[in-house]
Design a protein around this motif. Structure first.
Motif, short mmCIF file in Angstrom:
data_model
loop_
_atom_site.label_atom_id
_atom_site.label_comp_id
_atom_site.label_asym_id
_atom_site.label_seq_id
_atom_site.Cartn_x
_atom_site.Cartn_y
_atom_site.Cartn_z
N ARG A 76 48.02 50.60 -112.55
CA ARG A 76 48.70 49.16 -112.40
C ARG A 76 49.90 49.52 -111.66
O ARG A 76 50.29 48.54 -110.79
CB ARG A 76 48.94 48.41 -113.72
N PRO A 204 55.60 44.94 -113.02
CA PRO A 204 54.54 45.17 -114.27
C PRO A 204 55.36 45.80 -115.45
O PRO A 204 54.73 45.52 -116.56
CB PRO A 204 53.74 46.25 -113.76
N ASP A 341 52.92 44.07 -118.52
CA ASP A 341 51.62 44.88 -118.33
C ASP A 341 51.50 46.15 -118.31
O ASP A 341 50.68 46.62 -118.67
CB ASP A 341 51.33 44.55 -116.65
N ASN A 439 43.17 38.82 -117.08
CA ASN A 439 44.73 38.91 -116.52
C ASN A 439 44.67 39.26 -114.99
O ASN A 439 44.89 40.43 -114.85
CB ASN A 439 45.63 39.65 -117.35
N ASN A 442 48.77 39.29 -111.48
CA ASN A 442 49.49 40.16 -110.92
C ASN A 442 48.83 40.83 -109.75
O ASN A 442 49.79 41.61 -109.15
CB ASN A 442 49.99 40.93 -111.73
N GLU A 497 49.10 50.93 -120.72
CA GLU A 497 48.68 49.94 -119.79
C GLU A 497 48.01 48.66 -120.27
O GLU A 497 47.04 48.92 -121.17
CB GLU A 497 47.76 50.56 -118.77
N ARG A 498 48.39 47.67 -120.11
CA ARG A 498 47.46 46.38 -120.63
C ARG A 498 46.20 46.45 -120.26
O ARG A 498 45.83 46.64 -118.93
CB ARG A 498 48.20 44.90 -120.15
#
Length: 499
Positions: A76, A204, A341, A439, A442, A497-498
């Motif tokens: 991300r 993030p 995130d 999600n 972003n 990390e999400r």
């Protein structure tokens, strides 16, 4: 042919055909590996030789090299840098207006090239970090090491001071890095606020916590304070071992003894005066008591009162009731109202015995998956669970040695290789975003769709058996999941990390 003729009664013509077919089959079997190399451009061989990139340590810079490697292991973050780079490139090519209203074109736009020599750039740290991180995640056929000086020089240019190697704390370096990135992003947002065609990605790492007190007796709560966070800082308990989840849960609550709760004091005064039937109360005192009735139902437990009323409450002492003696227990709560995130957890292992600092060797049991709760807190004191967020472990930075000296090592999760993209072999970071089901706020959905549609992904050789890189400056090894999760005694920073 003679062997087949002696072993069978087949006619000569059939024997010739069988012999030719057998010879052709044996020949294809022998040269098939060479043909596959020619047809597929030796892609399998190059993937088997895949390795990552190390960072050169100038002396005591392992806190820098490990921190940068930890960030490079988060897809991300790589995608975030890629989007910012795209925006900066677009700004260079399009005319816009500065604060004075003058036209800015590609010819007179502030230079964003030559990262080490462009202090006037809108986002110099983004640019230098993008250059370095993209090198770290690039596919290499042999072991390669590069210098992190491009990032160090940029930070020194921004803060106009030399970065001391004696600082040597990965947590402090990462926090400075993230705070500077957030400030640059804010400048970009402000600069591009009138450009509707630019989609600025969210930062993030940004999260938010809400801190307040709750009285155990009256159940009243204090005023809320909200704080922006980039790193979740946890104090490691002084015990043999503890689960990360329990440390996170206990960090949200802390009991404070002997707290002077304003609501409890006000209610005690009102009850006592009603019991006394307001005997000897002057008209001014009755007005104060009427005001206190309003505070008793809806005021926070730490409300700032008008001076006259505050003095009345503090000095109240009638019969056997002395307000100064009314104290109780409150719970200090620190709840997460916005989960980031990318969740970075700092395990603070510093302990102070009153004389010197030492290192806490507690075994913190962490896993490859973690699930956290995001809360919603109302001004009335109600706390409700908003949703549960799942995270996957991407990097671990460990510290070995004493409190004052030691060495940092990074464990970075391997990622897939994307085949057939713009670069022949590149890190598969975008596809992680492309496969998101929920999600997508972003990330550029169009870009992600193109990546997932055109890309062919392949697991790095030995990724199942050795999912992590163990990186100590320029020394790189492969590592198993069990090895990483066993760094309980030395884990210093965890990068999630999400999902």
């Amino acid at each position: 042919m003679s062997w087949i003729k002696n072993a069978t009664n087949f006619p000569t013509s059939l024997i010739k055909k069988l012999s030719c077919g057998l010879l052709l089959a044996v020949s294809l079997y022998a040269i098939a590996p060479s043909l596959s190399v020619l047809v597929f451009r030796d892609s399998e061989q190059r993937i088997r030789k895949y390795t990552t990139v190390g960072l050169i340590n100038r002396g005591n810079d392992c806190f820098i090299t490990s921190s940068l490697q930890g960030l490079a292991g988060i897809p991300r973050f790589v995608e975030y840098l890629r989007q910012i780079k795209s925006i900066l490139q677009e700004l260079e090519s399009k005319p816009s207006r500065n604060a004075k209203g003058d036209n800015l074109t590609a010819g007179n736009f502030p230079s964003r090239s030559g990262l080490e020599n462009s202090p006037d750039s809108l986002a110099p740290l983004h640019e230098s970090l993008t250059s370095l991180i993209f090198d770290l995640v690039s596919v290499k056929g042999s072991r390669t090491s590069i210098s992190p000086k491009i990032v160090i020089n940029t930070l020194e240019s921004i803060f106009k001071s030399r970065m001391s190697s004696n600082q040597n704390d990965a947590h402090e370096f990462t926090l400075i890095l993230l705070q500077t990135l957030q400030e640059e992003r804010s400048k970009l947002v402000d600069y591009t606020k009138n450009m509707c065609d630019l989609n600025m990605p969210n930062f993030p790492f940004e999260g938010e916590t809400s801190k307040f007190l709750v009285c155990l007796k009256c159940k009243g709560s204090s005023k809320r304070s909200y704080q922006q966070t980039f790193i979740r800082e946890l104090s490691v308990p002084q015990q043999t071992s503890e689960k990360l989840f329990n440390i996170l849960a206990n960090d949200e609550t802390e009991i404070i003894e002997d707290y002077s709760c304003l609501i409890c004091q006000i209610r005690a005064i009102l009850s006592h005066e009603e019991y006394r039937n307001f005997k000897d109360c002057t008209p001014d005192e009755m007005l104060i008591l009427d005001t206190l009735r309003d505070y008793a139902t809806k005021a926070p437990i730490n409300k700032d009162l008008p001076f006259e009323i505050e003095q009345y409450v503090k000095r109240y002492s009638k019969n056997n009731l002395h307000v100064s003696n009314i104290k109780g227990k409150v719970i200090k709560k620190d709840i997460i109202v916005q989960l980031p995130d990318i969740l970075i957890v700092h395990l603070s292992r510093s302990t102070f015995n009153g004389i010197t600092y030492s290192r806490n060797p507690c075994n913190v049991k962490f896993g490859e998956r973690i699930e956290l709760i995001e809360y919603t807190s109302s001004e009335g004191g109600t706390i409700t669970e908003n949703r549960q967020i799942k995270y996957n472990l991407k990097s671990v930075v460990k510290h070995t040695g004493s409190h004052s000296r030691g060495h940092y090592v990074c464990y970075r999760h391997k990622t897939d290789i994307r085949l057939g993209t713009e670069d022949e072999y590149s890190l598969q970071s975008g596809s992680v975003i492309a496969n998101e089901e929920v999600n997508t706020r972003n990330h550029d959905q169009n870009t992600a769709h193109k990546l997932s549609r055109k890309s062919r992904c392949k697991k790095v050789e030995n990724a199942l058996q050795y999912p992590y890189w163990q990186i100590s400056d320029t020394t790189i090894k492969e590592s198993t999941t069990s090895t990483v999760l066993n760094q309980q005694k030395y884990a210093y920073m965890l990068y999630y990390e999400r999902k």
